[in-house]
Enzyme design. Sequence first.
Site, PDB file in Angstrom:
ATOM      1  N   LYS A 195      -3.823 -55.995  16.354  1.00  0.00           N
ATOM      2  CA  LYS A 195      -2.620 -55.210  16.092  1.00  0.00           C
ATOM      3  C   LYS A 195      -1.957 -54.737  17.401  1.00  0.00           C
ATOM      4  O   LYS A 195      -2.499 -54.933  18.480  1.00  0.00           O
ATOM      5  CB  LYS A 195      -2.953 -54.035  15.166  1.00  0.00           C
ATOM      6  CG  LYS A 195      -3.509 -54.488  13.797  1.00  0.00           C
ATOM      7  CD  LYS A 195      -2.426 -55.041  12.881  1.00  0.00           C
ATOM      8  CE  LYS A 195      -2.906 -55.966  11.782  1.00  0.00           C
ATOM      9  NZ  LYS A 195      -3.713 -55.402  10.721  1.00  0.00           N
TER      10      LYS A 195
HETATM   11  C1  PLP Z   1      -4.364 -55.470   9.295  1.00  0.00           C
HETATM   12  C2  PLP Z   1      -3.710 -55.003   8.053  1.00  0.00           C
HETATM   13  C3  PLP Z   1      -4.274 -54.013   7.237  1.00  0.00           C
HETATM   14  C4  PLP Z   1      -5.686 -53.536   7.397  1.00  0.00           C
HETATM   15  O1  PLP Z   1      -5.955 -52.899   8.570  1.00  0.00           O
HETATM   16  P1  PLP Z   1      -7.482 -52.565   8.935  1.00  0.00           P
HETATM   17  O2  PLP Z   1      -7.339 -51.605  10.069  1.00  0.00           O
HETATM   18  O3  PLP Z   1      -8.119 -53.850   9.333  1.00  0.00           O
HETATM   19  O4  PLP Z   1      -8.108 -51.957   7.750  1.00  0.00           O
HETATM   20  C5  PLP Z   1      -3.549 -53.523   6.180  1.00  0.00           C
HETATM   21  N1  PLP Z   1      -2.323 -54.009   5.900  1.00  0.00           N
HETATM   22  C6  PLP Z   1      -1.759 -54.990   6.620  1.00  0.00           C
HETATM   23  C7  PLP Z   1      -0.396 -55.454   6.258  1.00  0.00           C
HETATM   24  C8  PLP Z   1      -2.444 -55.533   7.707  1.00  0.00           C
HETATM   25  O5  PLP Z   1      -1.894 -56.546   8.400  1.00  0.00           O
END
Ligand code: PLP
Length: 397
Positions: A195
């Site tokens: 991210k």
């Molecule tokens: C990565 C992601 C999540 C989950 O995030 P985590 O921190 O891995 O739990 C939720 N929604 C979207 C759209 C994502 O891309």
Amino acid sequence: MSSRTKFLPFALPLIEAEELQEVQDTLQSGWITTGPKVKRFEAEFAAYVGAKHAVAVNSCTAAMHLALEAIKLQPGDLVLTTPYTFAATAEVVRYFHAKPVFVDIDPETFNIDPQKLEETVEKLCRKSSREGIPKAIIPVHIAGQPCEMDAIHAVAQRYNLIVIEDAAHALPTKYKGRLIGALSSFTCFSFYATKTLTTGEGGMICTENDEWAGRCRVMSLHGISKDAWKRHTAEDSWYYEIIAPGYKYNMTDIAAALGIAQLRKCDRMWQWRTEIAQRYTKAYADLPEVEVPYVHADVQHAWHLYIIRLNLERLRCDRTQFTEQLKAQNIGTSVHFIPLHLHPYYRQEYGYQPHDFSSAYNIYKRVISLPIYPGMCNQDVEDVIRAVRRTAEKNRR
Ligand SMILES: *Cc1c(COP(=O)(O)O)cnc(C)c1O
């Protein structure tokens, strides 16, 4: 011209001396789990996005789970979202034995279509509907482009729904000049490895509501109330009270140390991704096989993802063959997302057919996410551009 010799990964975090320094500081401090670094990261993050409260947790999934817990979601309740998202967005609804109700996407932005949202909610709220009570909407800011929040809030207000933003892609995203983070009842961020800001694994719940913030905090650590602890004297520092069966969702100081260092360069990393996005968009402008991302006026796109759409009718190959050919040229790519209604669980549980959400389904077949991250050098960007162009030309009809 030959292609690059070294594989370009689809995503890489930007870990520099400042992250190492901050983590080393934590490791040597004697306090490595939830402590002073988490407090600091929460305060700095809240200040950055302009939110009143920020509660750090160990994932965005946990963040959304706790938000739904705080609003007391009940079995059989309905939560509106789109199928064009990651597993987390809908699974947290299922944790409560509530039902995720999918609404199709706008094929330009891949975000929830506000018109269809309104129609769906209207139908569900009719007296004759036996479906359950709509309680919340989870809009997902796909790739880092904000959803149409004014329209979503209007629907939420009219039907008394709580808005929980899945902002896993939306740091730093702006909607009409304001950063995503303080626009809705809850905003949930992800600090997963790929991210725009990473703590390895991690997440943040932002809310303006004191009571909800308190509930999320307590439930993020076994339902243990610190208020009870505070009532006791220093000699009773071992004392605590459990007020509910909570979860083990706390962030560690090691993760927060990474977050603190990453947040300091959040704007620089965004700038870097933006420049790459601009170069891609310019380079593919005259390539009829490729459609570049649509960007709304009046927004700041976080550019977590750069998603191209193939014009398949102009190509002799499908999306998967296209990405395989990019891989053969040492370019890593990904696909965001396989719509949830195509997965076995949702198909079996709710009987969905691919065309039940036809925009999501049709877009899915055409999309490729290209590498876009700080740390990519000029040559990396050039290599991606050249490989995509070459692949499009080679497969031209
Ligand atoms: C990565 C992601 C999540 C989950 O995030 P985590 O921190 O891995 O739990 C939720 N929604 C979207 C759209 C994502 O891309």
